[in-house]
Design a protein around this motif. Structure first.
Motif, short mmCIF file in Angstrom:
data_model
loop_
_atom_site.label_atom_id
_atom_site.label_comp_id
_atom_site.label_asym_id
_atom_site.label_seq_id
_atom_site.Cartn_x
_atom_site.Cartn_y
_atom_site.Cartn_z
N GLU A 289 2.13 1.69 -3.51
CA GLU A 289 1.04 2.15 -4.36
C GLU A 289 0.76 3.64 -4.13
O GLU A 289 0.50 4.38 -5.09
CB GLU A 289 -0.22 1.33 -4.06
CG GLU A 289 -1.37 1.61 -5.00
CD GLU A 289 -2.55 0.69 -4.71
OE1 GLU A 289 -3.68 1.21 -4.69
OE2 GLU A 289 -2.33 -0.52 -4.52
N GLN B 251 0.83 -1.21 0.00
CA GLN B 251 0.00 0.00 0.00
C GLN B 251 0.86 1.26 0.00
O GLN B 251 0.52 2.26 -0.66
CB GLN B 251 -0.93 0.00 1.21
CG GLN B 251 -2.01 -1.06 1.14
CD GLN B 251 -2.73 -1.23 2.46
OE1 GLN B 251 -2.10 -1.35 3.51
NE2 GLN B 251 -4.06 -1.26 2.39
N ASP C 190 1.15 6.11 -7.23
CA ASP C 190 -0.04 6.87 -7.63
C ASP C 190 0.20 8.37 -7.56
O ASP C 190 -0.22 9.12 -8.45
CB ASP C 190 -1.24 6.51 -6.75
CG ASP C 190 -1.81 5.14 -7.05
OD1 ASP C 190 -1.43 4.54 -8.08
OD2 ASP C 190 -2.63 4.65 -6.23
#
Length: 67
Positions: free
Chosen positions: A23, A20, A27
């Protein structure tokens, strides 16, 4: 209104696992929005504080190559 950006960002990612966190970084970079820069700055600050001198030197070398 006094907002502590560091505290808010750390709170938002406190329970994230490695996947996470990765990510979140990917992102934010891919999105390219200016509003993401403070968050990336906080994440970099955490990385810097948790790095030893060799890792810091490598980051600075990579930064120098990138600019």
């Amino acid at each position: 209104m006094d907002i502590n950006i560091r505290k808010a960002i750390k709170h938002n990612i406190a329970d994230n696992d490695k996947s996470q966190l990765r990510e979140t970084i990917v992102d934010a970079i891919q999105d390219g929005q200016e509003k993401m820069l403070p968050g990336l700055g906080v994440l970099f600050e955490i990385i810097w504080q948790e790095s030893d001198e060799q890792q810091k030197n490598m980051m600075v070398d990579n930064l120098a190559k990138g600019v």
